[in-house]
Motif scaffolding. Structure first.
Motif, PDB file in Angstrom:
ATOM      1  N   GLN A  20       0.844  -1.200   0.012  1.00 30.51           N
ATOM      2  CA  GLN A  20       0.042  -0.069   0.002  1.00 30.51           C
ATOM      3  C   GLN A  20       0.926   1.415   0.095  1.00 30.51           C
ATOM      4  OE1 GLN A  20      -3.481  -0.293   0.186  1.00 30.51           O
ATOM      5  NE2 GLN A  20      -4.065  -2.224   1.663  1.00 30.51           N
ATOM      6  N   ALA A  79      -0.068  -8.311  -9.024  1.00 33.44           N
ATOM      7  CA  ALA A  79      -1.487  -8.395  -9.061  1.00 33.44           C
ATOM      8  C   ALA A  79      -2.005  -7.713  -7.805  1.00 33.44           C
ATOM      9  CB  ALA A  79      -2.071  -9.820  -8.953  1.00 33.44           C
TER      10      ALA A  79
ATOM     11  N   ARG B  49      -5.920 -18.378   0.294  1.00 32.06           N
ATOM     12  CA  ARG B  49      -4.995 -17.595   0.903  1.00 32.06           C
ATOM     13  C   ARG B  49      -4.749 -16.471  -0.091  1.00 32.06           C
ATOM     14  NH1 ARG B  49       0.265 -16.237   0.801  1.00 32.06           N
ATOM     15  NH2 ARG B  49       0.799 -17.371  -1.092  1.00 32.06           N
ATOM     16  N   LEU B  50      -4.766 -16.720  -1.395  1.00 30.80           N
ATOM     17  CA  LEU B  50      -4.322 -15.661  -2.353  1.00 30.80           C
ATOM     18  C   LEU B  50      -5.487 -14.635  -2.537  1.00 30.80           C
ATOM     19  CD1 LEU B  50      -2.515 -17.904  -4.982  1.00 30.80           C
ATOM     20  CD2 LEU B  50      -1.358 -15.945  -3.650  1.00 30.80           C
ATOM     21  N   LEU B  53      -5.697 -12.082   0.417  1.00 27.96           N
ATOM     22  CA  LEU B  53      -4.677 -11.182   0.167  1.00 27.96           C
ATOM     23  C   LEU B  53      -5.527  -9.907  -0.592  1.00 27.96           C
ATOM     24  CD1 LEU B  53      -1.353 -12.863  -0.584  1.00 27.96           C
ATOM     25  CD2 LEU B  53      -2.035 -11.941   1.531  1.00 27.96           C
ATOM     26  N   ALA B  54      -5.834 -10.330  -1.746  1.00 25.97           N
ATOM     27  CA  ALA B  54      -6.662  -9.404  -2.606  1.00 25.97           C
ATOM     28  C   ALA B  54      -7.672  -8.495  -1.938  1.00 25.97           C
ATOM     29  CB  ALA B  54      -7.222 -10.023  -3.824  1.00 25.97           C
ATOM     30  N   GLU B  56      -7.949  -8.218   1.249  1.00 28.95           N
ATOM     31  CA  GLU B  56      -7.558  -7.277   2.379  1.00 28.95           C
ATOM     32  C   GLU B  56      -7.438  -6.047   1.640  1.00 28.95           C
ATOM     33  OE1 GLU B  56      -4.642  -8.166   5.556  1.00 28.95           O
ATOM     34  OE2 GLU B  56      -4.918 -10.025   4.987  1.00 28.95           O
ATOM     35  N   ILE B  57      -6.779  -6.009   0.473  1.00 31.04           N
ATOM     36  CA  ILE B  57      -6.627  -4.646   0.064  1.00 31.04           C
ATOM     37  C   ILE B  57      -7.831  -3.962  -0.847  1.00 31.04           C
ATOM     38  CG2 ILE B  57      -5.203  -3.425  -1.917  1.00 31.04           C
ATOM     39  CD1 ILE B  57      -3.191  -5.770  -1.715  1.00 31.04           C
ATOM     40  N   ASP B  58      -8.905  -4.976  -1.128  1.00 32.69           N
ATOM     41  CA  ASP B  58      -9.883  -4.224  -1.963  1.00 32.69           C
ATOM     42  C   ASP B  58     -10.858  -5.533  -1.926  1.00 32.69           C
ATOM     43  OD1 ASP B  58     -11.824  -3.058  -3.334  1.00 32.69           O
ATOM     44  OD2 ASP B  58     -10.512  -2.431  -4.862  1.00 32.69           O
ATOM     45  N   ALA B  61     -11.678  -6.110  -5.674  1.00 34.66           N
ATOM     46  CA  ALA B  61     -10.580  -6.167  -6.380  1.00 34.66           C
ATOM     47  C   ALA B  61     -11.018  -6.795  -7.979  1.00 34.66           C
ATOM     48  CB  ALA B  61      -9.563  -7.049  -5.894  1.00 34.66           C
ATOM     49  N   SER B  62     -10.324  -6.036  -8.801  1.00 34.76           N
ATOM     50  CA  SER B  62     -10.570  -6.419 -10.216  1.00 34.76           C
ATOM     51  C   SER B  62     -10.531  -7.909 -10.536  1.00 34.76           C
ATOM     52  CB  SER B  62      -9.937  -5.413 -11.124  1.00 34.76           C
ATOM     53  OG  SER B  62      -8.635  -6.162 -11.658  1.00 34.76           O
ATOM     54  N   ARG B  64      -9.789  -9.305 -13.458  1.00 30.64           N
ATOM     55  CA  ARG B  64      -8.746  -9.425 -14.153  1.00 30.64           C
ATOM     56  C   ARG B  64      -7.295  -9.735 -13.235  1.00 30.64           C
ATOM     57  NH1 ARG B  64      -3.854  -7.571 -15.890  1.00 30.64           N
ATOM     58  NH2 ARG B  64      -3.140  -7.852 -17.881  1.00 30.64           N
ATOM     59  N   GLU B  65      -7.236  -8.640 -12.213  1.00 31.60           N
ATOM     60  CA  GLU B  65      -6.021  -8.815 -11.372  1.00 31.60           C
ATOM     61  C   GLU B  65      -6.165  -9.950 -10.529  1.00 31.60           C
ATOM     62  OE1 GLU B  65      -3.367  -7.527 -11.894  1.00 31.60           O
ATOM     63  OE2 GLU B  65      -4.276  -5.797 -13.447  1.00 31.60           O
ATOM     64  N   LYS B  66      -7.146 -10.488  -9.879  1.00 32.31           N
ATOM     65  CA  LYS B  66      -7.329 -11.642  -9.048  1.00 32.31           C
ATOM     66  C   LYS B  66      -7.073 -12.849  -9.898  1.00 32.31           C
ATOM     67  CE  LYS B  66     -11.637 -10.981  -7.593  1.00 32.31           C
ATOM     68  NZ  LYS B  66     -12.946 -10.991  -6.623  1.00 32.31           N
ATOM     69  N   VAL B  68      -4.608 -12.959 -12.230  1.00 34.22           N
ATOM     70  CA  VAL B  68      -3.251 -13.106 -12.198  1.00 34.22           C
ATOM     71  C   VAL B  68      -2.690 -13.508 -11.319  1.00 34.22           C
ATOM     72  CG1 VAL B  68      -1.048 -11.588 -12.399  1.00 34.22           C
ATOM     73  CG2 VAL B  68      -3.259 -11.168 -13.937  1.00 34.22           C
ATOM     74  N   LEU B  69      -3.654 -13.173  -9.963  1.00 33.73           N
ATOM     75  CA  LEU B  69      -3.083 -13.773  -8.588  1.00 33.73           C
ATOM     76  C   LEU B  69      -3.105 -15.172  -8.302  1.00 33.73           C
ATOM     77  CD1 LEU B  69      -1.959 -12.275  -5.747  1.00 33.73           C
ATOM     78  CD2 LEU B  69      -4.549 -12.010  -5.302  1.00 33.73           C
TER      79      LEU B  69
END
Lengths: 404, 404
Positions: A20, A79, B49-50, B53-54, B56-58, B61-62, B64-66, B68-69
C-alpha cells in the motif's frame, strides 16, 4: 512530463502494508505529472520459500521447472500492487514477463534478455495507466518461462527503461543510496549524491551490494540514468550516470571491501607463457571464481603465482592446486583463508597521481601489512589480514576526507 | 496403449508428501503402458489464501488482477509435480494454460473455454513425456490470464481429454467414487460402479458435490468417459459415461439432497401468461438463483406461485416478492426458510412407472409431509421440512434397496 521506471525490491513489497505504501508513492509521482512503469520483485522470502519446496523434492531440480515455480512470486506482487493502485483510484494494469514479450535466451535460471517488445507497455501508458511489470522473468524462444537469476528484477527495470527510452530508472530498496563505504564499518560514511557507472561497477563488484552489477552494466551500456533510493524514507538517493557530479569532483568516491577472501600461492613454477593457463584451467573447470591474479618472475626461470578465491572455495582450490603443483614440478603451495580485500574507487584518480601512495602510507602508519596489491585505472585494491578490515576502512575513509 | 487424462484436486497435492504420492501413481500408470496427461489444482487452501490477500486490499478487487494472482497456485503445483516425476526418473514437463493455448473468452474469474491447441501437448507425448498442465486457467483473446471459476480444474481436464480424444478422464479426489447417497447421512450408502452423465448431472446439481457440474456437462457433450476415484486409496472409483452399467440396471441410482432451501409463495396473482416473468424478473435481476418453480391455477382467474431459493437469499427474495405483490395486487406472500430438497435419480425410472409412488408412500409412512413436488424424466424431487432430511434419506435408501 517524464517517463520513469520504478523498481521495488522484495522488502519494499514484503507485506500488504508495504505494498500500500508503494502504491501511495507511485500515485504521488503519477500526480506530479510523470508516466510511471513499475517493476516488482517477489515478496521478500518468497523466492527462497519456493526454491525450498523444489529442493525438498530434488536438490538438483530442473532449472526449467524451477523457473515455472519461482516466477509465481512476482506474479503475486504485480497483481496485489495493481489492486492497491486501483483501489486508490489510480488506473493500473499488471503484466507478466510473457505479456510484455520480454524475450530471453534459453538459459533457464540465468537467462539473458534478447529483446523487449515495448508496444504493449506504450499502449497502456497512452491510456494513462500505470503499468506494473513482473521483474526477474521472461520467455524463451520455446515460449517457456525463464528467469534472469538473482537480482534479475533490477536488470528487468533497466532493460525496460532502455527499451522505453525512459528519463530515469529508479531502484527502490531498503537503503537510501550509495555510501562512501559501509556505514556499519564506518559510521561517518556519507551518502553520495552521484557516482559514475564505472565507479558503481567497481563498488558493486567489490561488495557494496546495493545494486546488481548486471543492472549497472546494462544501464551503462544503454546510458539509462539510474537512481538508487529508499522506499521507506524520502530523499534523492544516489544518481548513477556517465557524468557523475562534476561539482563534487572527488578524487576518491568510496571505499569498497570484501570479506571472506582467501589467497593461494604456488611457488617455483616454470616461468613460461602457458603456465597461468595450466594453473587456472582446473580451477575454472571446478566452477571456482578467481578474483585477483598476480605473477612474479623470480629471475631463475621460475615464477611465483598467486590468486584469490572466495573462502568457501578455498579447500577445493587448494586440493586442485596441489595436483597441478605435482604435474608442473613446482616447489610448494601456500595459502591463507582469512583475508579481506579493500579497494579505493574513483574516476578522479585518473587525473591525480599519488592516490595509491596515500593509501599505502595510511595503511603503513596503522601497521597493516598489504599481502597483495592490484590496480586499475579507477581503483586500487589491497588484500590484508581480515582482522584489520574495520581499522583499514576507517583510516582510509578519514585519509581521503570522505566524511567531508 | 491408452491416452489417459488424470486430474488431481487440491487435497491430493496439498503437501509435498502428497505430491510425491501423486508422482508414484502417475508413474505406475505410465509404466502400465499408457500416455498420461496430468491436470492439477492449486495446493488446498492456496487459492483462498491468495484471494484473501486481494480482499484485504480491496473487497471489490478487479477480476482481471485476481486471475493474475490466483493462477499462480496451479503454476506452483505443476512445477513441483514435474520436479517430483523427474526425480523419480520419469520425463515430465509442466505447461501453463497460456502455454497449451487454452483459449477462453474475456470473462475473468468465470471464463469459458473456446479452443485448445493440442499441438504442444501431442508433441510432448510423442517424446514420451508426462505433460503436467495447470488447471483452472486460460488466456483471453487479449493474451491476458483468465480463470475458469471454482472447480475449473475439472473442466480443464475434461476439455483437454476432449481435445486429445483421450480414452478416459480420471478425476482424483478425496472420495473414492459416487455414492448412492451421502454416507454421512446413510452409513449403508454404497459406491456406484457406474452412472450415466444425465444421472450425474442430477446428482451433482442437487448437492452430491463430487464433481463440478460444468465438467460433467462438458464430458457429456464431448462424450469423454469420466471416472471419479480417490488419490488416497486404490479402487476403480465410479465411471460416468452414456452407457452406465447395463448389467446393474437399477431403477434408482442414488438419492441426492440439498439442505438450506427456502420457499416463497405469492398467493392470488392474476392467472395470465406474463405473470411468472413479472414475479421472477426482479429476483433474477438481484442475482438470486431460483431452483424449483410451481404454479397452481386456482380456477377463479388467480393463481398461486411458489419457488425455492437458497436460504441465504431468502430475506432479500421475500422483500422483492412483497414489492411485486403490491404491484400485481396479489393477496399475500408466504415463505419458509428451513427446508430441504430430496431427489431420487435414475435413468431406469423412464421405463418403470410407479417409482414416484414408492417415494411418496415411503415418506408418508414416516409421517413426513411433502411441501413441494417436482418431477423430470430421470428424477423426482420433494421439498420437506429440513428436520426430516436424514430420516427421509435413510427410509428412501432402504425402500429402493440401494444398499443391495
Amino acid at each position: 512530463m517524464a517517463l520513469i521506471v520504478q523498481k521495488y525490491g522484495g522488502t519494499s513489497v514484503g507485506t500488504l502494508e508495504r505494498i500500500q505504501a508503494v502504491a501511495d508513492r507511485v500515485i504521488r509521482c503519477k500526480e506530479a505529472g510523470d508516466d510511471i512503469v513499475v517493476v516488482l520483485s517477489a515478496m521478500s522470502g518468497e523466492t527462497n520459500r519456493l526454491l525450498g519446496l523444489a529442493q525438498e523434492i530434488d536438490e538438483n531440480a530442473s532449472e526449467r521447472e524451477k523457473d515455472v515455480l519461482v516466477s509465481t512470486g512476482e506474479q503475486v506482487t504485480i497483481a496485489l500492487l495493481s489492486i492497491a493502485l486501483q483501489k486508490k483510484g489510480c488506473d493500473a494494469i499488471s503484466m507478466t514477463g510473457d505479456q510484455i514479450r520480454m524475450h530471453t535466451d534459453n538459459a533457464h535460471g540465468k537467462a539473458r534478455i534478447t529483446d523487449i517488445d515495448d508496444h504493449n507497455i506504450h499502449a497502456h501508458l497512452k491510456d494513462n495507466k500505470v503499468v506494473v511489470i513482473a521483474g526477474f522473468q521472461g520467455r524463451s524462444p520455446d515460449n517457456y518461462i525463464t528467469t534472469l537469476g538473482r537480482g534479475g528484477s533490477d536488470t528487468t527495470a533497466v532493460a525496460i527503461a532502455a527499451a522505453l527510452k525512459a528519463d530515469e530508472c529508479q531502484i527502490y530498496t531498503d537503503v537510501d543510496g550509495v555510501y562512501t563505504t559501509d556505514p556499519r564499518v564506518e559510521p561517518k560514511a556519507r551518502r553520495l549524491e552521484s557516482i559514475t557507472f564505472e565507479e558503481m561497477l567497481e563498488m558493486a563488484s567489490l561488495g557494496a551490494k546495493v545494486l546488481q552489477i548486471r543492472a549497472v552494466e546494462f544501464a551503462g551500456k544503454y546510458n539509462v540514468p539510474l537512481r538508487v533510493l529508499s522506499s521507506f524514507t524520502e530523499g534523492n538517493g544516489t544518481l548513477i550516470s556517465y557524468e557523475g557530479n562534476k561539482m563534487e569532483s572527488p578524487v576518491i568516491s568510496g571505499i569498497a571491501f570484501n570479506r571472506d577472501e582467501a589467497s593461494l600461492t604456488i611457488l617455483g613454477v616454470p616461468d613460461k607463457p602457458s603456465v597461468a593457463a595450466s594453473i587456472l584451467a582446473p580451477i575454472g573447470d571446478a566452477n571456482i571464481d578467481v578474483d585477483m591474479i598476480i605473477q612474479n618472475s623470480m629471475g631463475d626461470n621460475t615464477a611465483d603465482f598467486t590468486f584469490t578465491v572466495h573462502r568457501n572455495d578455498y579447500k577445493r582450490a587448494k586440493e586442485l592446486l596441489e595436483e597441478t603443483s605435482s604435474k608442473l614440478g613446482a616447489r610448494e603451495v601456500q595459502g591463507k583463508d582469512s583475508l579481506a580485500k579493500i579497494s579505493i574507487v574513483g574516476v578522479g584518480m585518473m587525473n591525480h597521481p599519488g592516490v595509491a601512495k596515500t593509501m599505502f602510507e595510511t595503511l603503513g602508519d596503522e601497521g597493516i601489512n598489504m599481502q597483495l596489491i592490484s590496480t586499475s585505472e579507477i581503483k586500487v585494491s589491497v588484500v590484508v589480514d581480515e582482522k584489520y578490515l574495520e581499522l583499514a576502512v576507517r583510516a582510509l575513509h578519514s585519509a581521503y576526507n570522505l566524511e567531508q
